[in-house]
Scaffold this active site. Structure first.
Site, PDB file in Angstrom:
ATOM      1  N   ASP A 143       0.808  -1.227   0.000  1.00 35.37           N
ATOM      2  CA  ASP A 143       0.000   0.000   0.000  1.00 35.37           C
ATOM      3  C   ASP A 143       0.838   1.272   0.000  1.00 35.37           C
ATOM      4  O   ASP A 143       0.432   2.306   0.547  1.00 35.37           O
ATOM      5  CB  ASP A 143      -0.978   0.019   1.199  1.00 35.37           C
ATOM      6  CG  ASP A 143      -1.873  -1.200   1.221  1.00 35.37           C
ATOM      7  OD1 ASP A 143      -2.245  -1.669   0.132  1.00 35.37           O
ATOM      8  OD2 ASP A 143      -2.183  -1.688   2.325  1.00 35.37           O
ATOM      9  N   LYS A 165       1.847   1.983  -5.132  1.00 34.27           N
ATOM     10  CA  LYS A 165       2.381   1.388  -6.367  1.00 34.27           C
ATOM     11  C   LYS A 165       1.461   1.672  -7.553  1.00 34.27           C
ATOM     12  O   LYS A 165       1.911   2.058  -8.624  1.00 34.27           O
ATOM     13  CB  LYS A 165       2.537  -0.133  -6.197  1.00 34.27           C
ATOM     14  CG  LYS A 165       3.553  -0.524  -5.144  1.00 34.27           C
ATOM     15  CD  LYS A 165       3.608  -2.039  -4.952  1.00 34.27           C
ATOM     16  CE  LYS A 165       2.377  -2.624  -4.305  1.00 34.27           C
ATOM     17  NZ  LYS A 165       2.119  -2.227  -2.927  1.00 34.27           N
ATOM     18  N   GLY A 179      -4.488  -4.550  -3.646  1.00 33.83           N
ATOM     19  CA  GLY A 179      -5.476  -3.536  -3.987  1.00 33.83           C
ATOM     20  C   GLY A 179      -4.725  -2.290  -4.391  1.00 33.83           C
ATOM     21  O   GLY A 179      -4.048  -1.685  -3.569  1.00 33.83           O
ATOM     22  N   HIS A 180      -4.777  -1.956  -5.681  1.00 32.48           N
ATOM     23  CA  HIS A 180      -4.034  -0.797  -6.175  1.00 32.48           C
ATOM     24  C   HIS A 180      -5.037   0.261  -6.624  1.00 32.48           C
ATOM     25  O   HIS A 180      -5.834   0.025  -7.527  1.00 32.48           O
ATOM     26  CB  HIS A 180      -3.124  -1.205  -7.336  1.00 32.48           C
ATOM     27  CG  HIS A 180      -2.116  -2.259  -6.955  1.00 32.48           C
ATOM     28  ND1 HIS A 180      -1.356  -2.933  -7.866  1.00 32.48           N
ATOM     29  CD2 HIS A 180      -1.751  -2.739  -5.745  1.00 32.48           C
ATOM     30  CE1 HIS A 180      -0.567  -3.792  -7.225  1.00 32.48           C
ATOM     31  NE2 HIS A 180      -0.795  -3.700  -5.940  1.00 32.48           N
ATOM     32  N   THR A 189      -5.864 -11.918   3.880  1.00 30.67           N
ATOM     33  CA  THR A 189      -7.004 -11.285   3.211  1.00 30.67           C
ATOM     34  C   THR A 189      -8.119 -12.303   2.944  1.00 30.67           C
ATOM     35  O   THR A 189      -9.154 -11.961   2.384  1.00 30.67           O
ATOM     36  CB  THR A 189      -6.569 -10.661   1.869  1.00 30.67           C
ATOM     37  OG1 THR A 189      -5.999 -11.690   1.058  1.00 30.67           O
ATOM     38  CG2 THR A 189      -5.532  -9.565   2.079  1.00 30.67           C
ATOM     39  N   GLN A 221       1.935  -6.254  -3.093  1.00 31.48           N
ATOM     40  CA  GLN A 221       2.419  -6.310  -1.702  1.00 31.48           C
ATOM     41  C   GLN A 221       3.699  -5.469  -1.525  1.00 31.48           C
ATOM     42  O   GLN A 221       3.963  -4.579  -2.324  1.00 31.48           O
ATOM     43  CB  GLN A 221       2.647  -7.757  -1.240  1.00 31.48           C
ATOM     44  CG  GLN A 221       1.374  -8.554  -1.039  1.00 31.48           C
ATOM     45  CD  GLN A 221       0.788  -9.129  -2.303  1.00 31.48           C
ATOM     46  OE1 GLN A 221       1.467  -9.780  -3.084  1.00 31.48           O
ATOM     47  NE2 GLN A 221      -0.485  -8.908  -2.532  1.00 31.48           N
TER      48      GLN A 221
END
Ligand code: GDP
Ligand code: IMO
Ligand code: MG
Length: 424
Positions: A12, A15, A39-40, A127, A223
């Protein structure tokens, strides 16, 4: 040109935003590991894209590839394609390629991830998207690959072969084994196979050929470095290798072809899930950072734990990745904090150490030693050049650069595309 981008902390770092920004100069952007545990978030104007599987280069002209080292949940991919097409971007086989050897996440992997996490006395905080169990099957040679998903006969034969073993495992874990051969699930997966058939490609070959032709290729990590399954803070890590070398291994590109390795570094640190975070701020200050930085997980919505910049962990990330440059994100979030602290070393068993101990159990014992810098009050989100930053913000960036000994090339002061500038 072959560029690798990885997160230097616990994920997080931003990226997605930086890959989107740089992708205009690349012909191909390829994801090399992980799955939809990532999650981007990319913000373009007023639109927000939350990408879990598809590389962030999708929003520009780049061809995007999902490599053979990725674990792919077809449900998530189908939703993501729909979401992107809903924004008017066509996702066809000329735009997206998926390696024939990518491992498929099956509903039983998700079930096993949940069951295992629930039964753990000391949780990891996964997750619960089946990542670990899909990778276990890859290593155990019991995976279902993309090539099988898109060929109904092979898919059904493979599932038949694996089912008794999977059913037994789920039953032993206290779950319902019916999930393995649920007819509705099988029908859905056969449909995904039909939908995705045209995307199948040989990612290694595509990238090597593109590089031979002088094209620009970017490898996008999911990650962060300290979640790496080999070099991270075990057991509080993900199940893939997240560092730069992993891009070569997972994409099938030789290390001699790498031109640069870019670190995405947050101006402070966050972590989702369990595990040591030596500079963690609990209480009011931690909440302030969480709120100012919007530090809530893109994938699970969980709050991210926040802390001051941790130099020892960054030094280790630099060693593990061999970074050639750094993009520093979320500097704007520190506005209003005074002093701003940098953890320059740890006190470990009465001694100051400037590099993290190798084992997680020892990292838990490390107490941060801080250097304090004066803060600033001005909002940074409209700043578009390094010289426009308040003096104390410039000093903070320069101090970090001096301590890290890797050049900071980009600075980000907000989630939008325009809120980034070169440091020069
Ligand atoms: P990733 O997993 O590394 O791609 O990062 P995430 O997208 O999960 O989390 C980063 C969050 O910070 C996202 O919501 C971004 O929109 C946001 N973001 C990225 N860069 C900046 C920045 O410089 N300032 C602020 N305030 N937000 C940012
Ligand atoms: P991006 O790409 C932050 C964390 C989980 C958990 C641990 C293991 O958005 O930076 P897993 O489901 O992978 O088995 O969970 O890893 N984790 C992440 N934390 N950002 C991520 O991805 C993460 N992907 C996994 O919270 O602690
Ligand atoms: Mg994220």
């Amino acid at each position: 040109m072959f560029t690798i981008i990885t997160g230097a902390q616990f994920g997080d770092e931003g990226k997605g935003k930086i890959v989107d920004l740089l992708a205009k100069d690349y012909d191909i952007v390829a994801r090399f590991q992980g799955g939809n545990n990532a999650g981007h978030t990319v913000r373009v104007g007023n639109e927000v894209y939350k990408l879990h599987l598809i590389p962030s280069g999708i929003l520009l002209d780049a061809r995007v590839l999902i490599g053979p080292g990725v674990v792919l949940d077809p449900e998530v991919l189908a939703k993501e394609i729909k979401m992107i097409e809903g924004h008017g971007i066509k996702v066809d086989a000329s735009k997206l390629g998926i390696d024939a050897k990518a491992s498929i996440i099956m509903p039983y992997h998700i079930e096993m991830d949940k069951l295992r996490e629930e039964s753990r006395e000391k949780k990891i905080g996964t997750t619960k998207s089946g990542i670990g169990y899909a990778y276990i099957d890859k290593v155990a040679r019991d995976e279902i690959r993309m090539a099988e998903l898109v060929d109904s006969e092979r898919f059904l034969a493979r599932l038949k072969e694996l089912a008794p073993q999977k059913e037994k495992e789920i039953a032993t874990m206290g779950g319902n084994p019916k999930i393995v051969r649920d007819p509705a699930i099988i029908e859905r997966y056969l449909e995904f196979g039909r939908q995705f058939a045209t995307y199948v490609t040989d990612v290694s070959r595509e990238i090597n050929e593109a590089l031979d032709e002088g094209k620009h290729v970017m490898a996008e990590a999911a990650q962060g470095t300290h979640l790496d399954v080999i070099h991270g803070t075990q057991k509080f890590v993900t199940s893939s290798s997240t560092i730069a070398g992993s891009a070569c291994a997972n994409l099938g590109v030789g290390p001699t072809r790498v031109d640069n390795v870019i670190a995405i570094v947050k101006a402070y640190i966050t972590r989702v899930g369990e595990g040591p975070l030596p500079t963690e701020l609990t209480g009011e200050l931690g909440e302030k950072l969480q709120k100012a930085g919007g530090e809530f997980g893109t994938t699970t919505g969980r709050s991210r734990r926040c802390g001051w910049f941790d130099l020892p962990l960054l030094k280790k990330a630099i060693a593990l990745n061999g970074y050639t440059e750094i993009s520093l994100t979320k500097l704007d979030v520190l506005t209003g904090l005074d002093p701003i602290r940098i953890c320059v070393c740890y006190n470990y068993k009465g001694k100051n150490v400037d590099y993290p101990p190798e084992l997680t159990e020892d990292l838990w014992e490390c107490a941060p030693v801080y250097e304090d810098l004066p803060g600033w009050k001005n909002d940074l989100t409209e700043v578009r050049a390094f010289e426009e930053l308040p003096e104390n913000a410039r000093n903070y960036v320069k101090r970090l650069e001096k301590l890290m000994r890797v050049p900071i090339n980009y600075i980000s002061v907000g989630p939008g595309r325009a809120q980034t500038f070169k440091k020069e």
